[in-house]
Design a protein around this motif. Structure first.
Motif, PDB file in Angstrom:
ATOM      1  N   ARG A 159      59.218  18.242  60.917  1.00 20.52           N
ATOM      2  CA  ARG A 159      60.247  18.890  62.055  1.00 20.52           C
ATOM      3  C   ARG A 159      60.822  19.939  61.897  1.00 20.52           C
ATOM      4  N   MET A 160      60.249  20.510  60.887  1.00 21.96           N
ATOM      5  CA  MET A 160      60.740  21.867  60.356  1.00 21.96           C
ATOM      6  C   MET A 160      59.450  22.970  59.832  1.00 21.96           C
ATOM      7  N   TYR A 161      58.422  22.163  60.577  1.00 22.73           N
ATOM      8  CA  TYR A 161      57.274  23.333  59.980  1.00 22.73           C
ATOM      9  C   TYR A 161      56.947  24.048  61.126  1.00 22.73           C
ATOM     10  N   THR A 162      56.075  25.546  60.426  1.00 21.73           N
ATOM     11  CA  THR A 162      56.112  26.086  60.479  1.00 21.73           C
ATOM     12  C   THR A 162      54.672  26.439  61.559  1.00 21.73           C
ATOM     13  N   LEU A 163      54.510  27.138  62.237  1.00 21.68           N
ATOM     14  CA  LEU A 163      52.891  27.416  63.142  1.00 21.68           C
ATOM     15  C   LEU A 163      51.919  27.067  62.255  1.00 21.68           C
ATOM     16  N   SER A 164      51.604  27.605  61.095  1.00 15.55           N
ATOM     17  CA  SER A 164      50.889  27.574  59.983  1.00 15.55           C
ATOM     18  C   SER A 164      49.828  25.991  59.263  1.00 15.55           C
ATOM     19  N   ILE A 165      51.013  25.417  59.500  1.00 15.64           N
ATOM     20  CA  ILE A 165      51.052  23.923  58.337  1.00 15.64           C
ATOM     21  C   ILE A 165      50.513  23.512  59.870  1.00 15.64           C
ATOM     22  N   GLY A 166      51.552  23.573  60.901  1.00 15.31           N
ATOM     23  CA  GLY A 166      51.403  22.557  61.675  1.00 15.31           C
ATOM     24  C   GLY A 166      49.928  22.399  62.154  1.00 15.31           C
ATOM     25  N   LEU A 167      49.326  23.499  62.392  1.00 14.65           N
ATOM     26  CA  LEU A 167      47.913  23.326  62.799  1.00 14.65           C
ATOM     27  C   LEU A 167      46.906  22.938  61.655  1.00 14.65           C
ATOM     28  N   GLN A 168      47.331  22.752  60.523  1.00 17.29           N
ATOM     29  CA  GLN A 168      46.287  21.603  59.585  1.00 17.29           C
ATOM     30  C   GLN A 168      45.866  20.538  60.228  1.00 17.29           C
ATOM     31  N   GLN A 169      46.844  19.579  60.818  1.00 16.23           N
ATOM     32  CA  GLN A 169      47.544  18.928  61.263  1.00 16.23           C
ATOM     33  C   GLN A 169      45.566  18.016  62.412  1.00 16.23           C
ATOM     34  N   LEU A 170      44.868  19.363  62.314  1.00 21.47           N
ATOM     35  CA  LEU A 170      43.705  19.507  63.462  1.00 21.47           C
ATOM     36  C   LEU A 170      42.867  18.999  62.637  1.00 21.47           C
ATOM     37  N   SER A 171      42.699  18.387  61.068  1.00 27.45           N
ATOM     38  CA  SER A 171      41.751  18.854  60.543  1.00 27.45           C
ATOM     39  C   SER A 171      42.338  17.307  59.314  1.00 27.45           C
ATOM     40  N   THR A 172      41.000  16.543  59.275  1.00 19.75           N
ATOM     41  CA  THR A 172      41.114  15.073  59.009  1.00 19.75           C
ATOM     42  C   THR A 172      39.862  15.455  57.363  1.00 19.75           C
ATOM     43  N   SER A 173      39.854  14.491  57.180  1.00 15.37           N
ATOM     44  CA  SER A 173      39.687  14.603  55.735  1.00 15.37           C
ATOM     45  C   SER A 173      38.025  15.195  55.647  1.00 15.37           C
ATOM     46  N   ARG A 174      37.245  15.147  56.757  1.00 11.50           N
ATOM     47  CA  ARG A 174      35.872  15.880  56.801  1.00 11.50           C
ATOM     48  C   ARG A 174      35.351  16.416  57.539  1.00 11.50           C
ATOM     49  N   THR A 175      36.600  16.689  58.861  1.00 12.91           N
ATOM     50  CA  THR A 175      36.069  17.359  60.057  1.00 12.91           C
ATOM     51  C   THR A 175      37.756  18.414  60.101  1.00 12.91           C
ATOM     52  N   THR A 176      36.873  19.688  60.890  1.00 15.14           N
ATOM     53  CA  THR A 176      38.681  19.927  61.817  1.00 15.14           C
ATOM     54  C   THR A 176      38.259  20.316  63.277  1.00 15.14           C
ATOM     55  N   ALA A 177      38.957  19.984  63.902  1.00 13.33           N
ATOM     56  CA  ALA A 177      39.000  20.573  65.405  1.00 13.33           C
ATOM     57  C   ALA A 177      38.861  21.684  65.449  1.00 13.33           C
ATOM     58  N   TRP A 178      37.792  22.624  64.817  1.00 13.05           N
ATOM     59  CA  TRP A 178      37.784  24.490  65.086  1.00 13.05           C
ATOM     60  C   TRP A 178      37.845  24.470  66.697  1.00 13.05           C
ATOM     61  N   PRO A 179      37.532  24.213  67.683  1.00 14.71           N
ATOM     62  CA  PRO A 179      38.182  24.762  69.016  1.00 14.71           C
ATOM     63  C   PRO A 179      39.485  24.741  69.242  1.00 14.71           C
ATOM     64  N   GLN A 180      40.360  23.259  68.913  1.00 18.80           N
ATOM     65  CA  GLN A 180      41.959  23.731  69.422  1.00 18.80           C
ATOM     66  C   GLN A 180      42.091  25.129  67.708  1.00 18.80           C
ATOM     67  N   LEU A 181      42.145  24.566  66.296  1.00 18.42           N
ATOM     68  CA  LEU A 181      42.312  25.008  65.423  1.00 18.42           C
ATOM     69  C   LEU A 181      41.990  26.858  65.840  1.00 18.42           C
ATOM     70  N   MET A 182      41.150  27.492  66.761  1.00 18.53           N
ATOM     71  CA  MET A 182      40.756  28.564  67.114  1.00 18.53           C
ATOM     72  C   MET A 182      41.924  28.841  67.936  1.00 18.53           C
ATOM     73  N   GLY A 183      41.852  27.902  69.169  1.00 18.90           N
ATOM     74  CA  GLY A 183      43.341  27.880  70.156  1.00 18.90           C
ATOM     75  C   GLY A 183      44.053  27.961  69.581  1.00 18.90           C
TER      76      GLY A 183
END
Lengths: 417, 275, 299
Positions: free
Chosen positions: B220-244
């Motif tokens: 709940r205290m995370y900043t944007l740059s850590i939060g965006l990491q949640q767009l990744s699984t162990s094998r893939t990254t939701a690139w369009p959303q990450l770029m957005g």
């Protein structure tokens, strides 16, 4: 006044008694994997009244967070880590050995797939429980087999045949640029085992980098990079797309035969053309080599020394890795559950992708190995990568290179014992 | 006259060509944020998606508590900016203006603190903050900034060094003490440098991944740059959303840059100081 | 005590007062981790267990490690070519963006933009740009009849490839130069113009000398950064091919956090510190001799 105070104290004590134990659980991945895990955690929290697990997302890609937290003993109660982190953290005294917990819970070697019990353990001490497993098998593109006149349903039977297939399937343009690779060994140590070698001796727990089987295998792996020209291979590989996309070189026909983890089954289902046909089998072996070699890797759950509630933490881990939960979690990820009873579980069986049974068969009936989980992390692996480069470029013979690796790894290990 | 306007034309052409060149990476990030997952990896790449998916941004906002992460990032960045700017300008003035025995040695130590790679001080630093009981709070990210940052001190000192001595001597004759000279002579003359320093501090803190990751233990205290990491699984990254997410994250930096560069107007007037 | 000595003492006392925030921060937050890392460099230490004294062993191993020398070579290569190139380009861009034209703010913003785009966002872009067979760079080279290198796939060309992509990042140094250009008193130019100095002459007799403290700053920070940063390398090449882009900081990171050799990594860090210090002392000396202001040596 005194009465009020007394009542307050009693109330406070009672509240503490009733309050649930809160465990902080660092989980590692977002997306669908994260959601699947969070759903399980919620289910656990609802299932009993003693423990509340509070998940915290901690990306483990680089490990700095885990290392600093455990070094500074400001730790969660349960942590998710890569396989190569388990023993270094455990041997440094940062993780709680789980042997006693497992013993009193009646969980033993026979509950796990063969070979998996010693995975993430060192000198008999278990520092973590595998979350789910990845395994590697041999995979070929049937249409390309047909194209060059090979039987699409028959994989090469031995190494000589594989070499022949690789050359048959190889294609280049008039300028000498590679257009298709038949096959390219990628994870070289798989072939150490295929050739009868081993990275270490599981009985004596000694490093065996320069095992004769390894030497022969390294020579063979290097021969591919010599035969098809390393630089040309790299230029060709630069045109390969992301694995988890429709630009994956395997089902785009740029690589006819590959070694692939079971996740490729999912990628093919999601991204390949619907008429794409492929076969899966164990790795072909040379004469005197090992059949059905299964290389596995994955991540672990562990309890840091700094955990305030190790008993409750194990209670949660026991639940999470129990057959039903393990089966559902692995099915969600298209990974393989580490436990025998989870594999047989309906939750896993019903969601199994086509060809997954070949992987399972390799894991249950084959020769299972994992990259030795040593106190020096990825050092051994990196040394092997170096060795391959030396052999490829002709700077060292395979035997020299692996003798050097053997020495270096033993020296490094000696520093922590 | 004619020659002059011809020169201008060349300058404009050069500026526009450069602008196109320098826009490529941001444009790429933006166009990726509008692609479908699979289009991201197309080879050869598509510069602009055939189907523009603005919904990627909606997905992002649904998937992650973006507002909360933004708020956390604003708190950390705001406090850091305040801390560094207050302390670094004072210290930089100390290094630039005064004759202090051993100043050279101290300045070298300042540079040494920049030269030590953070990977090897990370663990002892963490142990220290843990002993102070600060881990899991914003304190390790904020408090040290009030004691000056080596980068900004060094930068501002270099600028203070260029302030002509006549200015402070003149102020001294008018009866100003050192503090007054700092406030009334050095700071006003160094607006571009202060703006630059603030800009860099802002960018680093706003996009910093490692420090918040290491010191915060509650998502709940995370900043944007850590939060965006949640767009990744162990094998893939939701690139369009990450770029957005990255596009949204860089917007405030662009605005801030635009404001900061307004202080870069023209050279200082030596005669203008007294009036 | 003489009057001069007294005022000197007073000046030093007030000066120290101004330095005190940093001095306190140094003592409380910075000194311990730095000294600890020096101690760790003489121990065998995984980063988590208690360190075991090892004397000079880490340093001895370091000098025997071929990857250590390789990473020094790679880092120096990138620094020696990359830093001067970056300075020249960013000064040129800053001069261009310091002219009186319309939409100046927008131009400046666009030129700065690439330096805030995260490295992960552009990794795929550069791979495509520098693709040996199909990338625009090589297609162009082919058209004008030049050889087409393998760029990121070729150990001989991977470092130039990294330098090439860093051209987009000149915006950072450019901002500092732009700020530096503001500090040059306009009177100097007016006087020079009266003396009949041309544009080029003014650049070399006024702009560059007056900018020298800022150039010094950017060069020093360039050295420090080039020895410490590895994010873009980590993302684009991971150190390959054949360790041709294994930079020093990446090596420190691997040893510290992947091989659990934090003692060794600390030794690497201290060797780095000594190397950077030598380079920076050299730079300060150079600027002290040729610069308009001597930076640190100015009193």
């Amino acid at each position: 006044m005194k009465k009020v105070l007394a009542i307050t104290v009693i109330l406070a004590v009672a509240m503490v008694g009733l309050a649930k134990t809160e465990l902080s659980f660092w989980y590692a991945w977002g997306g669908d994997e994260g959601k699947a895990l969070l759903a399980l955690v919620e289910e656990f929290n609802a299932s009993q009244n003693e423990i509340v697990v509070r998940p915290v997302f901690v990306p483990i890609g680089q490990g700095e967070k885990i290392n600093t937290a455990l070094a500074g003993s400001s730790t969660p109660d349960i942590v998710t880590i890569w396989d190569w982190m388990v023993v270094p953290l455990g041997e440094s005294g940062a993780l709680i050995p789980l042997n006693d917990y497992l013993g009193s819970a009646g969980i033993d070697e026979s509950d796990y797939l063969p070979g998996v019990w010693s995975y993430g353990a060192y000198r008999g001490i278990k520092y973590g429980l595998p979350t789910t497993l990845n395994a590697y098998a041999f995979m070929w593109n049937k249409a390309l087999f047909k194209e060059v006149g090979l039987d699409p349903d028959r994989p090469p039977e031995n190494i000589q045949e594989l070499d022949r297939y690789a050359e048959l399937l190889f294609k280049q343009d008039t300028r000498g640029n590679i257009r298709r690779l038949g096959f390219l060994p990628n994870v070289s140590h798989i072939y150490f085992y295929v050739f009868g070698g081993q990275l270490w001796d599981p009985e004596t727990e000694e490093i065996t980098a320069n095992h004769p089987g390894n030497v022969a295998a390294l020579d063979w792996v290097a021969s591919y990079y010599k035969k098809f020209d390393l630089q040309k291979i790299r230029v060709f590989q630069a045109t390969w797309g992301e694995m988890a996309s429709s630009y994956n070189p395997f089902y785009r026909g740029q690589l006819a035969i590959q070694e692939a983890g079971q996740w490729e089954l999912l990628f093919i289902k999601q991204f390949a053309k619907s008429d794409f046909e492929y076969g899966v089998s164990p790795f072909p072996a040379p004469e005197g080599g090992r059949e059905k070699v299964a290389y596995l890797n994955g991540s672990f759950w562990a309890i840091p020394k700094g955990s305030k509630y190790p008993d409750q933490s194990f209670e949660f881990l026991k639940w999470l890795t129990d057959k039903d939960q393990a089966a559902r979690f692995a099915a969600e990820l298209s990974n393989i559950p580490p436990r025998v009873d989870a594999i047989d579980n309906q939750a896993f069986q019903s969601k199994m992708l086509p060809n997954m049974e070949i992987y399972i068969d390799m894991l249950t009936n084959g020769y299972v190995y994992f990259f030795p989980t040593l106190p020096i992390g990825l050092y051994y692996m990196e040394e092997l990568n170096q060795a391959l480069q030396y052999v490829q470029s002709g700077a060292k013979t395979a035997e020299q290179a692996l003798n050097d690796v053997q020495q270096a790894v033993i020296r490094e290990l000696g520093r922590y014992e | 006259m004619k020659k002059r306007s011809l020169g201008k034309t060349w300058i404009y052409l050069l500026l526009i060509a450069g602008a196109v060149f320098f826009m490529i990476p941001f444009f790429w990030m933006f166009s990726t944020s509008l692609k479908s997952y699979d289009d991201v990896f197309a080879f050869p790449p598509v510069w602009w998606p055939s189907e523009v998916l603005w919904s990627n941004y909606a997905d992002l906002l649904v998937e992650l508590p973006f507002l909360r992460y933004t708020l956390n990032t604003v708190i950390v960045t705001g406090m850091t900016l305040l801390g560094f700017m207050l302390s670094s300008s004072v210290v930089a003035f100390g290094f630039s203006y005064f004759r202090i025995p051993g100043k050279k040695v101290l300045f070298r130590i300042l540079l040494v603190t920049l030269m030590i790679p953070p990977q090897v001080t990370m663990i002892p630093q963490f142990v220290l903050f843990n002993k102070l009981g600060w881990v899991g709070t914003f304190l390790p990210l904020i408090v040290p900034t009030f004691f000056g940052g080596a980068f900004s001190i060094f930068l501002l000192k270099q600028f203070f060094d260029t302030v002509p001595r006549e200015f402070s001597d003149a102020a001294k004759l008018d009866g100003a003490n050192e503090w007054k000279i700092f406030l009334k002579v050095y700071l006003p003359l160094s607006k571009p440098a202060l703006a630059t320093s603030a800009l860099f501090i802002f960018i680093w803190t706003w996009t910093d991944f490692l420090n918040p990751l290491i010191y915060l233990n509650d998502d709940r205290m995370y900043t944007l740059s850590i939060g965006l990491q949640q767009l990744s699984t162990s094998r893939t990254t939701a690139w369009p959303q990450l770029m957005g997410g990255s596009v949204l994250m860089t917007l405030p930096i662009i605005v801030l840059f635009f404001l900061a560069q307004k202080t870069f107007i023209q050279g200082i007037q030596v005669g203008g100081i007294k009036s | 005590m003489s009057k001069v000595a007294k005022s000197r003492l007073r000046e030093a006392r007030i000066g120290l007062l101004f330095l005190s925030p940093w001095l306190i921060g140094l003592a409380v937050f910075t000194a311990y981790p730095i000294i600890a890392s020096l101690y760790f460099s003489f121990t065998h230490y995984s980063g988590l267990s208690s360190p075991r004294w090892a004397g000079l062993d880490n340093y001895v191993q370091l000098f025997k490690d071929p990857l250590f020398w390789k990473s020094i070579y790679n880092t120096l290569y990138l620094a020696i070519i990359g830093i001067p190139l970056a300075q020249v380009l960013s000064i040129l861009v800053a001069l261009l963006l310091n002219t009186k034209v319309k939409f100046l703010g927008i131009f400046r913003t666009l030129y700065f933009l690439p330096s805030i785009v995260p490295a992960v966002a552009t990794a795929l872009l550069w791979k495509w740009f520098l693709n040996p067979q199909f990338g625009p760079v090589n297609l162009l080279l082919e058209k004008i009849g030049l050889p087409t290198p393998g760029w990121l796939t070729d150990p001989a060309w991977s470092k130039p490839a990294l330098i090439l992509t860093s051209v987009w990042g000149v915006g950072g140094a450019m901002v500092i130069y732009l700020a530096g250009l503001q500090n040059i008193p306009t009177e100097l130019y007016e006087a020079a113009e009266l003396d009949g100095a041309g544009k080029i002459a003014r650049l070399f007799t006024i702009t560059l000398p007056m900018l020298s403290p800022v150039i010094l700053f950017n060069v020093v920070m360039g050295i420090i950064n080039s020895f410490q940063s590895f994010t873009s390398v980590f993302i684009m090449t991971g150190g390959g091919p054949e360790n041709s882009t294994l930079v020093y900081a990446l090596s420190i990171y691997r040893n510290g956090f992947q091989f659990y050799k934090m003692g060794y990594a600390s030794a690497m860090a201290w060797v780095l510190l000594i190397m950077t210090s030598i380079a920076i002392v050299f730079v300060f000396k150079f600027f002290g001799k040729y610069g308009y202001f001597g930076g640190v040596d100015k009193q």
